[in-house]
Design a protein around this motif. Sequence first.
Motif, PDB file in Angstrom:
ATOM      1  N   TYR A  13      -0.740  -1.991   1.236  1.00  0.00           N
ATOM      2  CA  TYR A  13      -1.197  -3.064   0.619  1.00  0.00           C
ATOM      3  C   TYR A  13      -0.460  -4.525   1.078  1.00  0.00           C
ATOM      4  O   TYR A  13       0.518  -4.498   0.673  1.00  0.00           O
ATOM      5  CB  TYR A  13      -1.394  -3.069  -0.702  1.00  0.00           C
ATOM      6  CG  TYR A  13      -2.428  -2.018  -1.531  1.00  0.00           C
ATOM      7  CD1 TYR A  13      -3.567  -2.290  -1.297  1.00  0.00           C
ATOM      8  CD2 TYR A  13      -1.652  -0.930  -2.050  1.00  0.00           C
ATOM      9  CE1 TYR A  13      -4.439  -1.205  -2.034  1.00  0.00           C
ATOM     10  CE2 TYR A  13      -2.616   0.117  -2.728  1.00  0.00           C
ATOM     11  CZ  TYR A  13      -3.916  -0.203  -2.507  1.00  0.00           C
ATOM     12  OH  TYR A  13      -4.871   0.667  -2.996  1.00  0.00           O
ATOM     13  N   PHE A  16       3.356  -3.780   1.398  1.00  0.00           N
ATOM     14  CA  PHE A  16       3.675  -2.723   0.406  1.00  0.00           C
ATOM     15  C   PHE A  16       3.050  -1.401   0.884  1.00  0.00           C
ATOM     16  O   PHE A  16       1.896  -1.119   1.095  1.00  0.00           O
ATOM     17  CB  PHE A  16       3.354  -2.969  -1.138  1.00  0.00           C
ATOM     18  CG  PHE A  16       3.507  -2.155  -2.049  1.00  0.00           C
ATOM     19  CD1 PHE A  16       4.740  -1.820  -2.382  1.00  0.00           C
ATOM     20  CD2 PHE A  16       2.429  -1.244  -2.751  1.00  0.00           C
ATOM     21  CE1 PHE A  16       5.017  -0.890  -3.543  1.00  0.00           C
ATOM     22  CE2 PHE A  16       2.723  -0.354  -3.423  1.00  0.00           C
ATOM     23  CZ  PHE A  16       4.308  -0.274  -4.011  1.00  0.00           C
ATOM     24  N   ALA A  18       1.978   1.984  -0.116  1.00  0.00           N
ATOM     25  CA  ALA A  18       1.525   2.620  -1.250  1.00  0.00           C
ATOM     26  C   ALA A  18       1.859   4.117  -1.024  1.00  0.00           C
ATOM     27  O   ALA A  18       2.232   4.832  -1.971  1.00  0.00           O
ATOM     28  CB  ALA A  18       0.063   2.193  -1.546  1.00  0.00           C
ATOM     29  N   SER A  38       2.908   7.625 -13.073  1.00  0.00           N
ATOM     30  CA  SER A  38       2.238   6.399 -13.050  1.00  0.00           C
ATOM     31  C   SER A  38       2.825   5.262 -11.990  1.00  0.00           C
ATOM     32  O   SER A  38       3.799   5.070 -11.697  1.00  0.00           O
ATOM     33  CB  SER A  38       2.130   5.374 -14.287  1.00  0.00           C
ATOM     34  OG  SER A  38       1.327   4.181 -14.130  1.00  0.00           O
ATOM     35  N   GLY A  39       1.630   4.939 -10.858  1.00  0.00           N
ATOM     36  CA  GLY A  39       2.006   4.033  -9.954  1.00  0.00           C
ATOM     37  C   GLY A  39       2.582   4.841  -8.618  1.00  0.00           C
ATOM     38  O   GLY A  39       3.244   4.022  -7.871  1.00  0.00           O
ATOM     39  N   CYS A  40       2.454   6.045  -8.554  1.00  0.00           N
ATOM     40  CA  CYS A  40       3.012   6.988  -7.437  1.00  0.00           C
ATOM     41  C   CYS A  40       2.058   6.823  -6.385  1.00  0.00           C
ATOM     42  O   CYS A  40       2.392   7.594  -5.338  1.00  0.00           O
ATOM     43  CB  CYS A  40       3.538   8.160  -7.720  1.00  0.00           C
ATOM     44  SG  CYS A  40       2.200   9.362  -8.381  1.00  0.00           S
ATOM     45  N   GLY A  41       1.037   6.405  -6.432  1.00  0.00           N
ATOM     46  CA  GLY A  41      -0.145   6.478  -5.666  1.00  0.00           C
ATOM     47  C   GLY A  41      -1.186   7.558  -5.580  1.00  0.00           C
ATOM     48  O   GLY A  41      -2.131   7.851  -4.507  1.00  0.00           O
ATOM     49  N   LYS A  42      -1.325   8.299  -6.719  1.00  0.00           N
ATOM     50  CA  LYS A  42      -2.483   9.165  -7.029  1.00  0.00           C
ATOM     51  C   LYS A  42      -3.744   8.703  -6.725  1.00  0.00           C
ATOM     52  O   LYS A  42      -4.705   9.011  -5.958  1.00  0.00           O
ATOM     53  CB  LYS A  42      -2.261   9.969  -8.336  1.00  0.00           C
ATOM     54  CG  LYS A  42      -0.956  10.416  -8.601  1.00  0.00           C
ATOM     55  CD  LYS A  42      -0.687  10.910  -9.939  1.00  0.00           C
ATOM     56  CE  LYS A  42      -1.125   9.894 -11.084  1.00  0.00           C
ATOM     57  NZ  LYS A  42      -0.015   8.953 -11.456  1.00  0.00           N
ATOM     58  N   THR A  43      -4.324   7.572  -7.529  1.00  0.00           N
ATOM     59  CA  THR A  43      -5.568   6.806  -7.645  1.00  0.00           C
ATOM     60  C   THR A  43      -5.740   6.356  -5.928  1.00  0.00           C
ATOM     61  O   THR A  43      -6.918   6.611  -5.539  1.00  0.00           O
ATOM     62  CB  THR A  43      -5.384   5.767  -8.264  1.00  0.00           C
ATOM     63  OG1 THR A  43      -5.247   6.293  -9.671  1.00  0.00           O
ATOM     64  CG2 THR A  43      -6.646   4.984  -8.314  1.00  0.00           C
ATOM     65  N   THR A  44      -4.648   5.612  -5.319  1.00  0.00           N
ATOM     66  CA  THR A  44      -4.974   5.376  -3.911  1.00  0.00           C
ATOM     67  C   THR A  44      -5.322   6.336  -3.150  1.00  0.00           C
ATOM     68  O   THR A  44      -6.433   6.284  -2.484  1.00  0.00           O
ATOM     69  CB  THR A  44      -3.682   4.648  -3.643  1.00  0.00           C
ATOM     70  OG1 THR A  44      -3.001   3.740  -4.302  1.00  0.00           O
ATOM     71  CG2 THR A  44      -3.824   4.021  -2.252  1.00  0.00           C
TER      72      THR A  44
HETATM   73  N1  LIG Z   1      -5.150  -3.384  -4.814  1.00  0.00           N
HETATM   74  C1  LIG Z   1      -4.033  -2.947  -4.823  1.00  0.00           C
HETATM   75  N2  LIG Z   1      -3.058  -4.300  -3.988  1.00  0.00           N
HETATM   76  C2  LIG Z   1      -1.854  -4.037  -4.081  1.00  0.00           C
HETATM   77  N3  LIG Z   1      -1.147  -3.051  -4.661  1.00  0.00           N
HETATM   78  C3  LIG Z   1      -1.901  -1.814  -5.022  1.00  0.00           C
HETATM   79  C4  LIG Z   1      -3.347  -2.108  -5.140  1.00  0.00           C
HETATM   80  N4  LIG Z   1      -3.681  -0.859  -5.848  1.00  0.00           N
HETATM   81  C5  LIG Z   1      -2.472  -0.085  -6.132  1.00  0.00           C
HETATM   82  N5  LIG Z   1      -1.696  -0.985  -5.724  1.00  0.00           N
HETATM   83  C6  LIG Z   1       0.061  -0.273  -5.825  1.00  0.00           C
HETATM   84  O1  LIG Z   1      -0.195   0.916  -5.207  1.00  0.00           O
HETATM   85  C7  LIG Z   1       0.817   1.707  -5.891  1.00  0.00           C
HETATM   86  C8  LIG Z   1       0.134   3.232  -6.425  1.00  0.00           C
HETATM   87  O2  LIG Z   1      -0.868   2.613  -7.177  1.00  0.00           O
HETATM   88  P1  LIG Z   1      -1.885   3.721  -7.662  1.00  0.00           P
HETATM   89  O3  LIG Z   1      -2.598   4.618  -6.592  1.00  0.00           O
HETATM   90  O4  LIG Z   1      -2.973   3.083  -8.534  1.00  0.00           O
HETATM   91  O5  LIG Z   1      -0.842   4.854  -8.816  1.00  0.00           O
HETATM   92  P2  LIG Z   1      -1.166   5.903  -9.796  1.00  0.00           P
HETATM   93  O6  LIG Z   1      -2.823   6.077  -9.620  1.00  0.00           O
HETATM   94  O7  LIG Z   1      -0.404   7.029  -9.109  1.00  0.00           O
HETATM   95  O8  LIG Z   1      -0.880   5.401 -11.010  1.00  0.00           O
HETATM   96  C9  LIG Z   1       1.389   1.045  -7.314  1.00  0.00           C
HETATM   97  O9  LIG Z   1       2.681   0.660  -6.876  1.00  0.00           O
HETATM   98  C10 LIG Z   1       0.272  -0.131  -7.296  1.00  0.00           C
HETATM   99  O10 LIG Z   1       0.846  -1.346  -7.749  1.00  0.00           O
END
Ligand SMILES: Nc1ncnc2c1ncn2[C@@H]1O[C@H](COP(=O)(O)OP(=O)(O)O)[C@@H](O)[C@H]1O
Lengths: 359, 294
Positions: A13, A16, A18, A38-44
């Motif tokens: 991003y 950053f 991710a 939380s925040g480790c990139g699972k959703t991404t």
């Molecule tokens: N649209 C975005 N823009 C910038 N940073 C993002 C965005 N979406 C997620 N991130 C960052 O990417 C990292 C991984 O996010 P995410 O995949 O949501 O984590 P998880 O699902 O494991 O909690 C986090 O540090 C988050 O802040």
Amino acid sequence: MAEIRLVDIEKKYGNFLAVPKQSLTIVDGEFLVLLGPSGCGKTTTMRMIAGLEDITSGDILIGGDRVNDKPPKDRDIAMVFQNYGLYPHMTVRQNIEYPLKLRGMAKADRAARVQETAEKVELDALLDRRPSELSGGQRQRVALARAIVRKPRIFLMDEPLSNLDAKLRVTMRAELKHLHHELGVTTVYVTHDQMEAMTLASRVAVMREGRIVQLDTPKRIYSEPADLFVAGFIGSPSMNLIEGAIRGGVFTAQGVSLPVTVSDRDDVVLGVRPEDLEIIQRDEAPIQGRLYALELTGDSTLVTLRTGKASVCARGPADFEAEINAPCHFAPKPGVRIHLFDRTSGQRIDGDAAQGTAA
Amino acid sequence: MKDRLLPYWLLIPAFVIVLATTIYPLAYSFVTSFREWDLTKQRRPGGFVGVDNYLHAASESGFQNSLWVTTIFVVTSVALTLVIAMSLALLLRRKGRMHTFTRIILILPFAMSPALIGVSYRFMFNPEFGVLAKGIGAVFPSLEGTPWLADPDLAMAILVLTDVWHWAPYMTFMCLGGLASIPRETEEAARVDGASNLRIVFGIILPQMKGVLLVTAVLKTIFALKMFDQVVTLTGGGPGVSTETLAFFVFNVGFKWYDMGYASALAWILTAIMMVISIWYVRMLLSERKMATA
Ligand SMILES: Nc1ncnc2c1ncn2[C@@H]1O[C@H](COP(=O)(O)OP(=O)(O)O)[C@@H](O)[C@H]1O
Ligand SMILES: [Mg+2]
């Protein structure tokens, strides 16, 4: 059903990072759980598979086809969102029917399919309500029904149970497991709850800061954590981690001396799970200290002792009783696994892990 | 003094101010609307004439014309403003430097005074030296020299245009607020389910915007019903009476013809129309709410 292959995928991003460059193959029909804080990139990672997020570099293959440039609707996936993402202006029936309608299925077929799916998740009595008139668990089931109604090749689920209360979570967990067994569809499931991961997964990918640190069956993740992070993350209460050194075949720290089958070295962390320790009454026990806390959990008592800076927890019998600050002794149960890690790198030492001594 | 009464004592100053500045004039004009009062002859309101002033409105062509003009104006300006505002909001809701910049300059039209807008557009549509008139003439030579504000239909169109230009940005911000409150997941779920962009807008986003669009529509309707400043400075109600809105007509009756009784009655008719719309809107909104949360 289909295999999913992530090849050298990376997500940035802006500046950053991710998800750093890595590969992962999810085999046909498997239930793969992405687990991590939380925040480790699972959703991404999951959103990249779904096509809701562009990938910075690398390839995604579904059933052998490169899908990088395909929009979500052409990937034949269904997704369950953390907040369900139900359409608030539609009834339950319309919600479940929507994916079929979009794909041009005939009206009569749609009705039959909706009915059949609703019965499967026990929603048939609620079909004419709106999402706002449902409880959390019911909404969850609508989201699930909407995902399975189309019979897609892949399910993606992003923390689908995290908004439910603890009791419902356990029920829904079992339902999900049953559903996967019944449908056999390749499933990627995101959670930060290690209990969910352990109970649901065929394989678990433990993630940390975007990287998969261990990919294995739940059993092996539990019995053979690859590093200190996984060791500390999996298990409840978490594994005892004690810093020390190995001298003459014995792990030594203040109040702790355990024979191990690893050659002498400094900067070692010894890991032992609370359920692998027992409370003994002898004075020359491997782990000695003073009783720090007792927590009754119902079927057992968590006994914590303190020695030097370290505290060590053991799972003892429910009827265990003792005075706080009284001398207390633990020993590994016979035949259990003792884990050793390098303190600086965090990596597991010796795949052929040392055996605990019989007490 | 008892503590129990203190709050009421503290409320009295505010109450007196409200009474003096709004309730009194309202009541005064209401009473006046039932009296005869020709400012050229009487310094004070004359005798009561019952509902004569209201009956007069029903049969008078000036009033009927203004009602018709107002209807055309309200319908076209509300519809155009809403469509443009909603479209702009959909275009501007993503984050990005260009989006932010555009949002900022969008505030400008709304920051301008309506009277000034009227004067500016009057100049810009001047067939001799107006920038817009010349610009249009350059692109479409057949329109060169068109007397824009001298044609009844064109004058109305320009009046609507300036009003839309003035209000659309503000309504865009209202729509942006509404869009931000729609959970992103409903849209993404629809994308995964296989909906095209157009279907997402019409099938998923707009239905969830119903409440916001309703508020926007009613606010805009009420503002449009009161249209006055730009009529004065842009068209002066003309050519002829073709852009005489109700508010403008009321002003003429009162301060050009000095018929205060009739003007008051007309003002109350306008108020009644707005009240009916407001009540209808509150009921719509309540039923909407009930649907969303029941
Ligand atoms: N649209 C975005 N823009 C910038 N940073 C993002 C965005 N979406 C997620 N991130 C960052 O990417 C990292 C991984 O996010 P995410 O995949 O949501 O984590 P998880 O699902 O494991 O909690 C986090 O540090 C988050 O802040
Ligand atoms: Mg997440």
